[in-house]
Each structure stands twice: as C-alpha cells, then as structure tokens.
Design a protein around this motif. Structure first.
Motif, PDB file in Angstrom:
ATOM      1  N   UNK A  78      -2.232   7.332  -7.018  1.00  0.00           N
ATOM      2  CA  UNK A  78      -1.110   7.197  -7.955  1.00  0.00           C
ATOM      3  C   UNK A  78      -0.666   5.747  -8.036  1.00  0.00           C
ATOM      4  N   UNK A  79      -0.567   5.128  -6.871  1.00  0.00           N
ATOM      5  CA  UNK A  79      -0.142   3.732  -6.821  1.00  0.00           C
ATOM      6  C   UNK A  79      -1.117   2.857  -7.595  1.00  0.00           C
ATOM      7  N   UNK A  80      -2.413   3.115  -7.390  1.00  0.00           N
ATOM      8  CA  UNK A  80      -3.415   2.294  -8.075  1.00  0.00           C
ATOM      9  C   UNK A  80      -3.341   2.482  -9.588  1.00  0.00           C
ATOM     10  N   UNK A  81      -3.134   3.728 -10.042  1.00  0.00           N
ATOM     11  CA  UNK A  81      -3.063   3.969 -11.484  1.00  0.00           C
ATOM     12  C   UNK A  81      -1.843   3.271 -12.082  1.00  0.00           C
ATOM     13  N   UNK A  82      -0.697   3.430 -11.432  1.00  0.00           N
ATOM     14  CA  UNK A  82       0.523   2.815 -11.979  1.00  0.00           C
ATOM     15  C   UNK A  82       0.384   1.297 -12.032  1.00  0.00           C
ATOM     16  N   UNK A  83      -0.135   0.696 -10.956  1.00  0.00           N
ATOM     17  CA  UNK A  83      -0.276  -0.761 -10.978  1.00  0.00           C
ATOM     18  C   UNK A  83      -1.312  -1.197 -12.011  1.00  0.00           C
ATOM     19  N   UNK A  84      -2.395  -0.414 -12.149  1.00  0.00           N
ATOM     20  CA  UNK A  84      -3.436  -0.858 -13.073  1.00  0.00           C
ATOM     21  C   UNK A  84      -2.958  -0.767 -14.521  1.00  0.00           C
ATOM     22  N   UNK A  85      -1.934   0.054 -14.790  1.00  0.00           N
ATOM     23  CA  UNK A  85      -1.393   0.111 -16.151  1.00  0.00           C
ATOM     24  C   UNK A  85      -0.402  -1.020 -16.401  1.00  0.00           C
ATOM     25  N   UNK A  86      -0.251  -1.895 -15.414  1.00  0.00           N
ATOM     26  CA  UNK A  86       0.653  -3.030 -15.600  1.00  0.00           C
ATOM     27  C   UNK A  86       2.113  -2.651 -15.482  1.00  0.00           C
ATOM     28  N   UNK A  87       2.403  -1.510 -14.834  1.00  0.00           N
ATOM     29  CA  UNK A  87       3.796  -1.062 -14.751  1.00  0.00           C
ATOM     30  C   UNK A  87       4.500  -1.607 -13.515  1.00  0.00           C
ATOM     31  N   UNK A 141       8.040  -3.010 -13.397  1.00  0.00           N
ATOM     32  CA  UNK A 141       8.680  -2.653 -14.653  1.00  0.00           C
ATOM     33  C   UNK A 141       9.491  -1.382 -14.429  1.00  0.00           C
ATOM     34  N   UNK A 142      10.614  -1.264 -15.115  1.00  0.00           N
ATOM     35  CA  UNK A 142      11.448  -0.078 -14.916  1.00  0.00           C
ATOM     36  C   UNK A 142      10.740   1.198 -15.383  1.00  0.00           C
ATOM     37  N   UNK A 201      11.064  -7.267  -7.527  1.00  0.00           N
ATOM     38  CA  UNK A 201      12.205  -8.145  -7.784  1.00  0.00           C
ATOM     39  C   UNK A 201      13.507  -7.440  -7.442  1.00  0.00           C
ATOM     40  N   UNK A 202      14.341  -8.069  -6.608  1.00  0.00           N
ATOM     41  CA  UNK A 202      15.557  -7.369  -6.181  1.00  0.00           C
ATOM     42  C   UNK A 202      16.573  -7.269  -7.317  1.00  0.00           C
TER      43      UNK A 202
END
Lengths: 311, 341
Positions: free
Chosen positions: A144-153, A156-157, A236-237
C-alpha cells in the motif's frame, strides 16, 4: 425485520411483566453501582481535562498537575493555541481533510451503492464481489505504501483521503437501504421517463437522508481521528493533522511552536501554563467527536442497524 | 462462496433470519435474460455510477494486494525509475525473504506478543460487552438505560491518540492518580511505562474505548429473543438465573459464534495505532506486535521484500483461520460468517 435498540418497545411504561420476580434490593444497588462506575469512568477524565485546560498556572501548581475542582475560568490556553501557530494550522488541516474526505467518500459510496442496488443488472455480481471481497482480503502495509508513494501522493493531503475513501461496510449499509425503497415507486418514475440519475437524486436520496447522514458522520469521524496515515505519508510538519500534533506534543512531550509573540489580551495571562495548553489541545481534538455524537446516536437505530439487519 | 453469502458478513445479527435460498425474483430474472446489448443500453448509467468507487478500490486495494508478490523478490526501489520499473527489474529470490523472516527472533517475539494479547483479550475483554448488554437489557427504566448507553458509547468516537492521552493524564507518571498518591505519601505507580503489565493496560484501554459500542450488537440480539420464552420458563418455575442460562445465552449464541470467528480470523491483528503510540513508552519487548514489526523492520529501514513477506504471512494465516473457524462453526451446526452456496 427492524431491530430497535435505543427505544424499548418490549415493556411499555417501564413496568415489570407479571411473571417476573420482584427485584431484590441488593441486586438493584449492585446494578446501580456498576452503571455509575461505568458512566464515571467515561465522564471523569473528560471533566478533568476540560477543567485543567481552563485553570490558571497557580491552580495547576497548587494541584501538582491535573485539576479536578474548578476554581476559575481562564481561557488563555485557548487563545494561545488559536494564535496562528502549528496547532491552529493542524486544526485547519484536519477540518479540510475531514470535510473534503467526507464529501469524496459520500459521493463515491452513494453512487456505487445505487449502481449496485439492482440485482440482475450488467456485471452486478462481479462488481458487488469486488467491493465485498475487501472484507476478507487486506493488502499489506508495504505494498500500500509503495502504491501511494508511486502515485506521487506522498506529502499530499490526498494521501490521507483516497486510500481510505471507500468503506465496504458503509457501502453495504447504504445499498441495503436503497434496495428497500419500494420498487413500485421507481418503476412508476421510470414509466414517466425518469433516468437513473433523476431517480437517485430526486427519489432515492430524499428517502435515505438518515442513512446518508449516519454514514457521512462515520466517515467524518474516521477522517478526523486518523493518525497513522499521516505518519506514513506526511513529512512536512506544516501539513500535520491535529492527531499527529497531539501525539507529538502531548504524548511524546515536545513543546509546540505556538508562534513567538506572546498573547496580549487584557485580563489574560500572557504565558499560560503548558499543562493547560496541552489539555486545551486535547479538548479541541475531542470536541468534534462530542458534537457529532448525538446526531449519530439519534440516527443510528433508524439508519445503520436497520440497514445492516435488512442486508 | 457467492456474493449473496458474503453480504452476510456485513449483517451480523441477521444470520438466523436470512433466507437460506435466494429470493425467487432473482431466479426468474436470470432465466429470461435480455441480450447483453439491450441490458447494456438499459444499465450503463449504473455501471458509470459504480465505476469511480470500483476504480479506487482497484488502485488502493487490489493493486497493493497483487503487489504482495514483492515478498518473493529482493525488491530494490532504485532498480527502475518507477515502482513498476523497479518491480520488473528486481531479482526474484523465491522464499528468501521468508527464510530471513522466520530466522529473525524479533519476528517470533512479535508473533508471540500478538497472540498473547489476542488470547488475553478473548478471555478478559470479549465477555464484557455481553455482560453489559445483559445488564442494560435488565433495566426496567428506559430513561436510565438510554442515559447510560449515550455515555458508554461515546469513547468509541475518540481516536487512539486521545484514548492513550486520557490514560496518560489519569494513570501515567505525571497523571492524576500518581499525583494523588504522592500527596498521600505513597509510591506512585506508573502503569503506562511498565512492560510487565502492558497487556493489562492495552486491554483496559480497549475496554474503555469499545465496551459500550461492542454491547450494541448483543443488545440487538437480545431484543430479538421472543419474550414469550421467558414467560413460559417463568411459569414453569425457572428463576432469573436459569432463564439467563437457558434462554438468554442460547439466544446470543449465533452472534457470539459469529464474532468469535471474526476475532479468530483477526488473531494476528490486535490493532495498530494503539501499539505504535505506546511502543516507545514500554519498549519493544512487550509492545512489538506484527503490524508494528512490519513498520519498524520494513518501512523505516526500507526492507520492502521482508515487510511484504511479513504482511503476506499475516494475510494468509488470517484467511486460513477464518475459513477454518467457519468450517468448524458449520460442523457445530452454527451459521458462521458465510454459507456454502
């Protein structure tokens, strides 16, 4: 088959049925004590947190920490956190994610629930299966982590919204409700030339306000309460939601950056005690749950349980 | 297992009442089916409405599910210019990741912690909502009942961060209890950082958060028990405890079995946020469960293949447990989660 939970139709007028034994005094007292303990266990921590958030530094020092007996009303802690620092920003971010996420989730859930509400339509069974299988199969954390990051999210909120936007449970509840709308109503609309979109927005939705409200509130509570997604995806905090801020500054004990300038409001202490500030953050995090809760509870019986049981 | 059977997963409490055969209307419709072209012309708006949700599930649920195959790879995120590219270029190593995983004592610690917590909560948490539901159901006054319900449901809507914060402020080293004990000259007693009592702590937190909420489903089942049964039993001389034993508890049995099966299937997940929030306070030895293991051993050090292997292990064991428990329930004459078609 409707299961009513909140109200009690079984024994109208609170009367003991003739066949039931009289309650023993000891039993009554024991029951009362157990229930009182349960209620206090929930309400007492809330009370202590609210009172401490409104206490002055002297009161907190005198108590040696948490304050239980209110002595004064000192809202300076709230002025401090709503001063435009990280906490106000986190409240704003959480509000944004909650509002946006709930809107996205509700639209998608209602559309899909309606689209799946007619057995026998094209691809009805495989599509329904696609949604229901999510009950049994969970993707792991890593893919899941890999998919979300690979979509450039990442960072991002949207990463806090899209991966959890549809809950199959909520879909089933709404769908069950839609399927209960009398088919004569839909058929007559269809004969009059109404299309699916018209039927959904003008006939089915107005009849399903309660269930849509409850499901919307469930989504909203989920978004407001989500914590771990932000640990995974938001670096980003400045974009941290309130739960993350609460964890970092209150649980892990770092001190929040409540902006440099001290508050100068007449009659209010300039530097409020940190414990009061911490408890004020807790109160701000609790408040939305406490506000939506009565609505959920009111509609809960009508909406969800009925819907789920009729499944 | 067909879709209509799966629907019952979402309808706890319905298991006794649902019709065992599909409604006849559907059968009739199946028989005189119009050609696909005609049906498509009729149903395309429905498909269009379902599409966005289905697409989202495919992207965020099923693609990652298939992505678990990197458990059999030495996945290297820099092998390609995208996740897909890296996946195609990474080396297949068979069960290598699983071998590494099963040789890691930390993994078995996590499995042991997870299973102990599951077992502990099965004994000390699971029966409590049933007891609460029976207690609430025995109240004659609807007003008292409603009031208690409103209050005890509330913590379900709090996040884990909040729940843990409340516990820290009440029972932690600087919390209210320690404060009072110090003022009375007692040695403060900090349950929040004690690894030996961690299992009690997480269970207490779970009970505080979900005791009331968990009772709802049992209250629904209790409302479904025919009151005439109680009357008949009372007429035959059964006291309140015999009625509880012979009518109430058997009435709750199907839903209890259903929830036990679901819990068994989830034996390897005990929740996640609750543990990650307290892992630093009590230490890895006591607080590392499988999910936090994946986070700290795979995501943080970027050991993707290893993490996927641990996740896949958990998913496969979980699915096997659900199916096995469901079989067992059928064997025992219960409905279980889903039915055979």
């Amino acid at each position: 088959m409707t299961t009513v939970i909140a109200s009690r139709p079984r024994r109208p007028g609170n009367r003991r049925p003739a066949w039931e034994e009289k309650a023993t005094p000891v039993g009554q007292v024991l029951k009362g004590l157990v229930l009182l303990a349960l209620v206090l266990a929930v309400l007492f921590p809330l009370w202590a947190v609210v009172v401490t958030s409104l206490a002055s530094r002297q009161t907190i020092d005198a108590a040696g920490g948490m304050v239980v007996v209110p002595r004064e009303f000192d809202p300076s802690a709230y002025f401090t956190i709503f001063n435009g620092g990280q906490i106000s920003r986190a409240v704003w971010i959480s509000t944004l994610v909650t509002a946006g996420g709930t809107a996205v989730s509700l639209v998608l859930t209602v559309l899909a629930a309606y689209g799946l509400s007619r057995p026998g339509s094209v691809a009805h069974r495989p599509l329904l299966f696609l949604f229901l299988l999510t009950f049994l199969i969970y993707p792991g954390l890593v893919p899941s982590y890999l998919v979300v990051t690979s979509l450039g999210l990442k960072d991002s909120l949207w990463s806090l919204i899209l991966p959890t936007a549809i809950s199959a449970f909520n879909l089933v509840v709404v769908r069950a409700f839609f399927m209960n709308v009398p088919s004569e109503l839909l058929d007559s609309a269809r004969i009059d030339g109404a299309g699916e979109w018209y039927i959904l927005t003008r006939i089915v939705l107005p009849l399903s306000k309660a269930v849509v409200a409850v499901v919307g509130l469930f989504y909203a509570v989920g978004y407001w309460n989500a914590y771990f997604n932000s640990v995974l995806y938001i670096d980003t905090s400045d974009k941290w939601p309130i739960q993350r801020v609460l964890q970092t500054y209150i649980l892990a004990g770092q001190s929040p950056s409540v902006t440099g300038a001290p508050v100068n409001i007449p009659g209010v202490t300039a530097y409020p005690p940190t414990l009061a500030v911490k408890m004020a953050v807790v109160v701000v995090t609790v408040v939305p749950a406490v506000i939506v809760y009565p609505f959920v509870q009111r509609h809960f019986t009508k909406g969800v349980i009925t819907g789920a049981v009729k499944g | 297992m067909s879709t209509s059977d799966l629907v019952d997963v979402a309808a706890p409490g319905d298991d006794r009442r649902a019709p065992a055969t599909p409604p006849p209307r559907r059968v009739a419709r199946r028989r005189n089916r119009a050609p696909l072209r005609v049906r498509l012309r009729r149903d395309w708006p429905l498909l269009l409405m379902t599409a966005p949700g289905a697409l989202l599930l495919i992207v965020f649920h099923y693609v990652p599910t298939l992505g678990n195959v990197i458990a059999f790879q030495d996945y290297n995120p820099f092998a390609g210019d995208s996740v897909l590219g890296s996946f195609l270029n990474s080396e297949w190593i068979g069960f290598g990741n699983f071998e590494t995983l099963f040789k890691d004592p930390a993994f078995w610690d996590a499995v042991r912690n997870t299973l102990s917590i599951t077992l502990f909560q099965l004994v000390f948490f699971f029966p409590l909502p049933i007891a609460l539901a029976i207690l609430l159901n025995s109240l004659l006054s609807g007003r008292v009942r409603g009031l208690v319900q409103s209050v005890v449901y509330l913590p379900h809507f709090f996040s884990w961060v909040l729940v843990v914060t409340f516990f820290v402020q009440m029972l932690g080293g600087a919390g209210l209890l320690a404060q009072e004990m110090r003022q009375h000259g007692l040695e403060p007693w900090n349950i929040m950082t004690n690894p030996d009592t961690f299992i009690v702590l997480v269970t207490a937190e779970g009970v505080w958060k979900d005791l009331g909420w968990g009772a709802i489903v049992f209250l629904a089942a209790l409302a479904g028990i025919d009151p005439n049964l109680y009357e008949a039993a009372a007429a035959d001389g059964a006291g309140r405890w015999r009625r509880l034993w012979h009518i109430t508890l058997p009435g709750l049995r199907p839903i209890v079995v259903l929830l036990l099966i679901l819990r068994l299937g989830d034996a390897l997940s005990v929740g996640f946020e609750q543990y990650i929030l307290q892992r630093d306070a009590v230490g890895r030895q006591a607080a590392e469960v499988l999910d936090t293991f994946v986070y700290y051993q795979a995501i943080v050090p970027q050991q993707w293949g290893l993490g996927a292997a641990a996740g896949l292990f958990k998913a496969v064991v979980g699915l096997t447990l659900v199916i096995a428990a469901n079989k067992l329930a059928h064997r025992l004459g219960e409905q279980g989660v889903y039915r055979k078609s």
